[in-house]
Design a protein around this motif. Structure first.
Motif, PDB file in Angstrom:
ATOM      1  N   HIS A  92       0.840  -1.200   0.000  1.00  0.00           N
ATOM      2  CA  HIS A  92       0.000   0.000   0.000  1.00  0.00           C
ATOM      3  C   HIS A  92       0.870   1.243   0.000  1.00  0.00           C
ATOM      4  CE1 HIS A  92      -3.543   2.349   2.064  1.00  0.00           C
ATOM      5  NE2 HIS A  92      -3.372   2.684   0.805  1.00  0.00           N
ATOM      6  N   TYR A  93       0.647   2.091  -0.995  1.00  0.00           N
ATOM      7  CA  TYR A  93       1.352   3.361  -1.107  1.00  0.00           C
ATOM      8  C   TYR A  93       0.336   4.499  -1.081  1.00  0.00           C
ATOM      9  CZ  TYR A  93       5.709   1.096  -2.673  1.00  0.00           C
ATOM     10  OH  TYR A  93       6.859   0.344  -2.757  1.00  0.00           O
ATOM     11  N   VAL A  94       0.782   5.662  -0.635  1.00  0.00           N
ATOM     12  CA  VAL A  94       0.018   6.890  -0.813  1.00  0.00           C
ATOM     13  C   VAL A  94       0.825   7.772  -1.752  1.00  0.00           C
ATOM     14  CG1 VAL A  94       1.016   8.074   1.203  1.00  0.00           C
ATOM     15  CG2 VAL A  94      -1.229   8.769   0.340  1.00  0.00           C
ATOM     16  N   GLY A  95       0.133   8.484  -2.636  1.00  0.00           N
ATOM     17  CA  GLY A  95       0.804   9.336  -3.611  1.00  0.00           C
ATOM     18  C   GLY A  95       0.004  10.601  -3.859  1.00  0.00           C
ATOM     19  N   GLY A  96       0.657  11.569  -4.456  1.00  0.00           N
ATOM     20  CA  GLY A  96       0.021  12.860  -4.691  1.00  0.00           C
ATOM     21  C   GLY A  96       0.452  13.828  -3.611  1.00  0.00           C
ATOM     22  N   ARG A  97       1.675  14.298  -3.739  1.00  0.00           N
ATOM     23  CA  ARG A  97       2.291  15.103  -2.674  1.00  0.00           C
ATOM     24  C   ARG A  97       2.003  16.587  -2.917  1.00  0.00           C
ATOM     25  NH1 ARG A  97       8.762  14.661  -1.192  1.00  0.00           N
ATOM     26  NH2 ARG A  97       8.723  15.896   0.725  1.00  0.00           N
ATOM     27  N   PHE A  98       0.785  17.002  -2.557  1.00  0.00           N
ATOM     28  CA  PHE A  98       0.427  18.404  -2.784  1.00  0.00           C
ATOM     29  C   PHE A  98      -0.455  18.950  -1.664  1.00  0.00           C
ATOM     30  CE2 PHE A  98      -2.077  15.561  -5.572  1.00  0.00           C
ATOM     31  CZ  PHE A  98      -3.307  15.635  -4.932  1.00  0.00           C
ATOM     32  N   ILE A  99      -0.364  18.327  -0.473  1.00  0.00           N
ATOM     33  CA  ILE A  99      -1.195  18.739   0.652  1.00  0.00           C
ATOM     34  C   ILE A  99      -0.316  19.343   1.753  1.00  0.00           C
ATOM     35  CG2 ILE A  99      -2.826  17.969   2.412  1.00  0.00           C
ATOM     36  CD1 ILE A  99      -3.939  17.746  -0.377  1.00  0.00           C
ATOM     37  N   PRO A 100      -0.457  20.629   2.060  1.00  0.00           N
ATOM     38  CA  PRO A 100       0.303  21.196   3.180  1.00  0.00           C
ATOM     39  C   PRO A 100      -0.281  20.752   4.519  1.00  0.00           C
ATOM     40  CG  PRO A 100      -1.131  22.864   2.222  1.00  0.00           C
ATOM     41  CD  PRO A 100      -1.253  21.643   1.344  1.00  0.00           C
ATOM     42  N   ASP A 149      10.553  12.255  -3.192  1.00  0.00           N
ATOM     43  CA  ASP A 149       9.573  11.237  -3.544  1.00  0.00           C
ATOM     44  C   ASP A 149       8.164  11.803  -3.584  1.00  0.00           C
ATOM     45  OD1 ASP A 149      11.481   9.293  -3.717  1.00  0.00           O
ATOM     46  OD2 ASP A 149      10.956   8.268  -1.844  1.00  0.00           O
ATOM     47  N   GLN A 150       7.377  11.324  -4.540  1.00  0.00           N
ATOM     48  CA  GLN A 150       5.954  11.633  -4.624  1.00  0.00           C
ATOM     49  C   GLN A 150       5.110  10.535  -3.994  1.00  0.00           C
ATOM     50  OE1 GLN A 150       4.218  14.399  -6.021  1.00  0.00           O
ATOM     51  NE2 GLN A 150       6.239  15.310  -5.789  1.00  0.00           N
ATOM     52  N   ILE A 151       5.748   9.488  -3.460  1.00  0.00           N
ATOM     53  CA  ILE A 151       5.036   8.332  -2.907  1.00  0.00           C
ATOM     54  C   ILE A 151       5.628   7.974  -1.558  1.00  0.00           C
ATOM     55  CG2 ILE A 151       4.370   7.395  -5.148  1.00  0.00           C
ATOM     56  CD1 ILE A 151       6.765   5.447  -4.896  1.00  0.00           C
ATOM     57  N   LEU A 152       4.802   7.274  -0.775  1.00  0.00           N
ATOM     58  CA  LEU A 152       5.262   6.753   0.514  1.00  0.00           C
ATOM     59  C   LEU A 152       4.609   5.398   0.716  1.00  0.00           C
ATOM     60  CD1 LEU A 152       6.703   7.231   3.285  1.00  0.00           C
ATOM     61  CD2 LEU A 152       4.499   8.122   4.099  1.00  0.00           C
ATOM     62  N   LYS A 153       5.410   4.404   1.059  1.00  0.00           N
ATOM     63  CA  LYS A 153       4.867   3.077   1.344  1.00  0.00           C
ATOM     64  C   LYS A 153       4.349   3.062   2.781  1.00  0.00           C
ATOM     65  CE  LYS A 153       5.860  -1.818   0.552  1.00  0.00           C
ATOM     66  NZ  LYS A 153       6.879  -2.789   0.066  1.00  0.00           N
ATOM     67  N   LEU A 154       3.107   2.651   2.933  1.00  0.00           N
ATOM     68  CA  LEU A 154       2.453   2.640   4.245  1.00  0.00           C
ATOM     69  C   LEU A 154       2.656   1.324   4.967  1.00  0.00           C
ATOM     70  CD1 LEU A 154      -0.890   4.451   3.296  1.00  0.00           C
ATOM     71  CD2 LEU A 154       1.246   5.442   4.152  1.00  0.00           C
ATOM     72  N   PRO A 175      -0.292  14.994   7.730  1.00  0.00           N
ATOM     73  CA  PRO A 175       0.432  14.908   6.455  1.00  0.00           C
ATOM     74  C   PRO A 175       1.397  13.728   6.480  1.00  0.00           C
ATOM     75  CG  PRO A 175       1.254  16.727   7.797  1.00  0.00           C
ATOM     76  CD  PRO A 175       0.020  16.217   8.469  1.00  0.00           C
ATOM     77  N   PHE A 176       1.649  13.160   5.312  1.00  0.00           N
ATOM     78  CA  PHE A 176       2.490  11.972   5.235  1.00  0.00           C
ATOM     79  C   PHE A 176       3.964  12.364   5.153  1.00  0.00           C
ATOM     80  CE2 PHE A 176      -1.670  10.846   3.545  1.00  0.00           C
ATOM     81  CZ  PHE A 176      -1.961   9.744   4.326  1.00  0.00           C
ATOM     82  N   SER A 177       4.812  11.484   5.691  1.00  0.00           N
ATOM     83  CA  SER A 177       6.249  11.777   5.800  1.00  0.00           C
ATOM     84  C   SER A 177       6.986  11.336   4.547  1.00  0.00           C
ATOM     85  CB  SER A 177       6.820  11.085   7.040  1.00  0.00           C
ATOM     86  OG  SER A 177       6.164  11.510   8.209  1.00  0.00           O
ATOM     87  N   TYR A 178       6.700  12.022   3.435  1.00  0.00           N
ATOM     88  CA  TYR A 178       7.414  11.729   2.199  1.00  0.00           C
ATOM     89  C   TYR A 178       8.903  12.016   2.385  1.00  0.00           C
ATOM     90  CZ  TYR A 178       2.829  11.698  -0.105  1.00  0.00           C
ATOM     91  OH  TYR A 178       1.541  11.420  -0.467  1.00  0.00           O
ATOM     92  N   GLN A 179       9.729  11.207   1.730  1.00  0.00           N
ATOM     93  CA  GLN A 179      11.172  11.327   1.872  1.00  0.00           C
ATOM     94  C   GLN A 179      11.784  12.007   0.657  1.00  0.00           C
ATOM     95  OE1 GLN A 179      12.733  10.209   4.888  1.00  0.00           O
ATOM     96  NE2 GLN A 179      10.534  10.195   5.354  1.00  0.00           N
TER      97      GLN A 179
END
Length: 244
Positions: free
Chosen positions: A213-221, A239-244, A232-236
């Protein structure tokens, strides 16, 4: 089950409306570009080139709505990443010229596009020895059973090979309700789920042993995420994705 907050279909729709409203000013095209890039990056992360017997073909099955548009954008980015995407687009959207522009871009990059008139050919790509994965970009929020044709037959064929060819689902697996999970028979059980912006309630029905499971779409402050009740998700890095 993900430990991250999920939002209902109603709330997710409100998030999209505000993002594309006059106060924030995103366009559908911008959000779709980021979503499609996120899906392509997830595929590159899960199925990198040079592995899996050097397979490069990715079959993208695109529906007529926004979910399908995400798939069309994903195909373009996969081509630029070095994959060999093939798009099956049986019912092209005529709601906005933007979808036609996405098709023209794929033609520019020489990505094969199978239309309704070429429907007999798409099953030729359901070959485990050649196809790296299948992108399920058929339906999104709007799906309610029963499943209309030609998508009912398409899902039946995909269901036959889902244990042999990995399926990457865009936001909501086909045959699933956004809130209630699997509601149609057959439905698809993906190997990878890419939740866009924030996971929906249906993601609670996936099993981590079967589905990454990934979350993507890194455009939320941060302040916007907190307004809608999730962190907010801890994108590294970039990256535009983060594995949950």
């Amino acid at each position: 089950m993900s430990v991250f907050k999920v939002v209902s279909s109603k709330l997710a729709s409100e998030i999209d409306q505000e993002l594309m409203g006059p106060k924030v000013g995103f366009t559908l095209q911008q959000l779709m570009e980021l979503a499609g890039f996120s899906i392509a990056q997830t595929i590159q992360r899960e199925y990198p080139l040079g592995q899996n017997n050097n397979k490069k073909e990715v079959l993208i099955i695109a529906g007529p709505g926004n979910n399908g548009g995400d798939g069309l954008v994903c195909a373009r980015h996969l081509k630029l990443f070095g994959y060999d995407p093939i798009v099956y687009y049986p019912i092209a959207s005529k709601r906005t010229p933007f979808y036609g522009q996405l098709v023209k871009q794929l033609e520019f990059f020489q990505v094969p596009i199978l239309t309704e008139e070429q429907s007999a050919r798409w099953v030729d790509y359901l070959k485990p020895d050649k196809t790296l994965c299948i992108v399920d970009a058929i339906f999104g929020f709007s799906f309610k059973p029963p499943m209309r044709e030609p998508f009912g037959s398409i899902v039946e064929e995909m269901h036959k090979v889902e244990d042999k060819i990995p399926i990457v689902a865009v936001d909501i697996p086909t045959g699933w309700d956004v809130d209630e999970g699997p509601v149609s028979s057959p439905h698809l059980t993906p190997s990878v789920l890419v939740s866009l912006t924030v996971p929906k309630p249906c993601s609670k029905f996936i099993k981590s042993a079967r589905t990454a499971h990934y979350v993507g779409g890194r455009f939320i402050p941060k302040q916007f995420a907190e307004k809608y009740g999730f962190e907010p998700f801890s994108y590294q890095g970039t990256d535009q994705i983060l594995k949950l």
